[in-house]
Design a protein around this motif. Sequence first.
Motif, PDB file in Angstrom:
ATOM      1  N   TYR A   1       0.833  -1.200   0.000  1.00 43.78           N
ATOM      2  CA  TYR A   1       0.000   0.000   0.000  1.00 43.78           C
ATOM      3  C   TYR A   1       0.873   1.258   0.000  1.00 43.78           C
ATOM      4  CZ  TYR A   1      -2.997   3.777   1.427  1.00 43.78           C
ATOM      5  OH  TYR A   1      -3.645   4.991   1.479  1.00 43.78           O
ATOM      6  N   CYS A   2       1.881   1.293   0.840  1.00 42.71           N
ATOM      7  CA  CYS A   2       2.749   2.472   0.915  1.00 42.71           C
ATOM      8  C   CYS A   2       3.441   2.747  -0.413  1.00 42.71           C
ATOM      9  CB  CYS A   2       3.796   2.307   2.016  1.00 42.71           C
ATOM     10  SG  CYS A   2       3.114   2.413   3.664  1.00 42.71           S
ATOM     11  N   CYS A   3       3.942   1.714  -1.043  1.00 42.85           N
ATOM     12  CA  CYS A   3       4.610   1.884  -2.344  1.00 42.85           C
ATOM     13  C   CYS A   3       3.636   2.425  -3.384  1.00 42.85           C
ATOM     14  CB  CYS A   3       5.202   0.561  -2.818  1.00 42.85           C
ATOM     15  SG  CYS A   3       6.649   0.049  -1.900  1.00 42.85           S
ATOM     16  N   GLU A   4       2.462   1.822  -3.455  1.00 47.20           N
ATOM     17  CA  GLU A   4       1.468   2.261  -4.444  1.00 47.20           C
ATOM     18  C   GLU A   4       0.998   3.683  -4.160  1.00 47.20           C
ATOM     19  OE1 GLU A   4       0.567   0.856  -7.360  1.00 47.20           O
ATOM     20  OE2 GLU A   4       2.205  -0.499  -6.829  1.00 47.20           O
ATOM     21  N   ARG A   5       0.748   3.971  -2.890  1.00 49.55           N
ATOM     22  CA  ARG A   5       0.268   5.313  -2.530  1.00 49.55           C
ATOM     23  C   ARG A   5       1.337   6.360  -2.811  1.00 49.55           C
ATOM     24  NH1 ARG A   5      -3.596   8.492  -3.046  1.00 49.55           N
ATOM     25  NH2 ARG A   5      -3.970   9.907  -1.337  1.00 49.55           N
ATOM     26  N   PHE A   6       2.586   6.043  -2.523  1.00 52.94           N
ATOM     27  CA  PHE A   6       3.681   6.958  -2.818  1.00 52.94           C
ATOM     28  C   PHE A   6       3.713   7.275  -4.312  1.00 52.94           C
ATOM     29  CE2 PHE A   6       8.062   7.763  -4.114  1.00 52.94           C
ATOM     30  CZ  PHE A   6       8.401   8.805  -3.275  1.00 52.94           C
ATOM     31  N   LYS A   7       3.610   6.249  -5.147  1.00 56.60           N
ATOM     32  CA  LYS A   7       3.630   6.441  -6.600  1.00 56.60           C
ATOM     33  C   LYS A   7       2.430   7.270  -7.067  1.00 56.60           C
ATOM     34  CE  LYS A   7       6.002   2.072  -7.397  1.00 56.60           C
ATOM     35  NZ  LYS A   7       5.845   0.692  -7.882  1.00 56.60           N
ATOM     36  N   GLU A   8       1.247   7.000  -6.503  1.00 55.07           N
ATOM     37  CA  GLU A   8       0.055   7.763  -6.865  1.00 55.07           C
ATOM     38  C   GLU A   8       0.222   9.238  -6.522  1.00 55.07           C
ATOM     39  OE1 GLU A   8      -3.152   5.980  -4.701  1.00 55.07           O
ATOM     40  OE2 GLU A   8      -3.106   4.137  -5.880  1.00 55.07           O
ATOM     41  N   LEU A   9       0.703   9.504  -5.321  1.00 53.75           N
ATOM     42  CA  LEU A   9       0.871  10.891  -4.889  1.00 53.75           C
ATOM     43  C   LEU A   9       1.909  11.617  -5.737  1.00 53.75           C
ATOM     44  CD1 LEU A   9       0.690  10.333  -1.035  1.00 53.75           C
ATOM     45  CD2 LEU A   9      -1.023  11.471  -2.470  1.00 53.75           C
ATOM     46  N   MET A  10       2.974  10.933  -6.098  1.00 50.70           N
ATOM     47  CA  MET A  10       3.983  11.549  -6.962  1.00 50.70           C
ATOM     48  C   MET A  10       3.375  11.849  -8.338  1.00 50.70           C
ATOM     49  SD  MET A  10       6.699  12.128  -5.256  1.00 50.70           S
ATOM     50  CE  MET A  10       8.032  12.356  -6.424  1.00 50.70           C
ATOM     51  N   ALA A  11       2.589  10.925  -8.870  1.00 49.94           N
ATOM     52  CA  ALA A  11       1.957  11.128 -10.180  1.00 49.94           C
ATOM     53  C   ALA A  11       0.971  12.303 -10.141  1.00 49.94           C
ATOM     54  CB  ALA A  11       1.247   9.861 -10.627  1.00 49.94           C
ATOM     55  N   GLU A  12       0.342  12.495  -8.982  1.00 54.77           N
ATOM     56  CA  GLU A  12      -0.591  13.619  -8.806  1.00 54.77           C
ATOM     57  C   GLU A  12       0.137  14.909  -8.449  1.00 54.77           C
ATOM     58  OE1 GLU A  12      -3.262  12.298  -5.746  1.00 54.77           O
ATOM     59  OE2 GLU A  12      -4.034  10.650  -6.962  1.00 54.77           O
ATOM     60  N   GLU A  13       1.451  14.847  -8.410  1.00 56.18           N
ATOM     61  CA  GLU A  13       2.311  15.977  -8.033  1.00 56.18           C
ATOM     62  C   GLU A  13       2.012  16.482  -6.621  1.00 56.18           C
ATOM     63  OE1 GLU A  13       2.745  18.950 -11.056  1.00 56.18           O
ATOM     64  OE2 GLU A  13       3.137  17.442 -12.600  1.00 56.18           O
ATOM     65  N   ARG A  14       1.638  15.564  -5.754  1.00 56.96           N
ATOM     66  CA  ARG A  14       1.445  15.870  -4.329  1.00 56.96           C
ATOM     67  C   ARG A  14       2.707  15.432  -3.601  1.00 56.96           C
ATOM     68  NH1 ARG A  14      -4.095  13.220  -2.689  1.00 56.96           N
ATOM     69  NH2 ARG A  14      -3.381  13.982  -0.659  1.00 56.96           N
ATOM     70  N   HIS A  15       3.777  16.111  -3.907  1.00 59.09           N
ATOM     71  CA  HIS A  15       5.103  15.714  -3.445  1.00 59.09           C
ATOM     72  C   HIS A  15       5.242  15.725  -1.923  1.00 59.09           C
ATOM     73  CE1 HIS A  15       6.050  17.269  -7.657  1.00 59.09           C
ATOM     74  NE2 HIS A  15       5.996  15.945  -7.712  1.00 59.09           N
ATOM     75  N   GLU A  16       4.676  16.721  -1.277  1.00 57.66           N
ATOM     76  CA  GLU A  16       4.803  16.778   0.188  1.00 57.66           C
ATOM     77  C   GLU A  16       4.086  15.603   0.850  1.00 57.66           C
ATOM     78  OE1 GLU A  16       4.658  20.284   2.344  1.00 57.66           O
ATOM     79  OE2 GLU A  16       5.749  21.439   0.851  1.00 57.66           O
ATOM     80  N   ASP A  17       2.938  15.235   0.335  1.00 51.90           N
ATOM     81  CA  ASP A  17       2.207  14.088   0.876  1.00 51.90           C
ATOM     82  C   ASP A  17       2.988  12.793   0.637  1.00 51.90           C
ATOM     83  OD1 ASP A  17       0.097  15.682   1.755  1.00 51.90           O
ATOM     84  OD2 ASP A  17      -0.977  15.478  -0.143  1.00 51.90           O
TER      85      ASP A  17
END
Length: 77
Positions: free
Chosen positions: A18-34
């Motif tokens: 979950y952490c890996c997938e969520r990290f990738k999703e947030l990066m793709a959404e340009e939510r870098h701080e999250d």
Amino acid sequence: MSTDTQRLSYQRDLVYDYCCERFKELMAEERHEDALAIADEFFEWLDPDQMEQEETLYFNEEELQEVYQERFGSDCE
């Protein structure tokens, strides 16, 4: 491997995935701080060099209560 160990290992694998997938999703959404907040919290798990060495502490609450009651003879609730 005991049932508790297998269950805990499975749960840890789910959290890791979950952490890996969520990290990738947030990066793709340009939510870098999250994304970085997740990386900060789970750094040891996400780092391939440390992933297998990071300890997961676990206790069975019922067993812990029994040990406490045996030692101190009182209810711990």
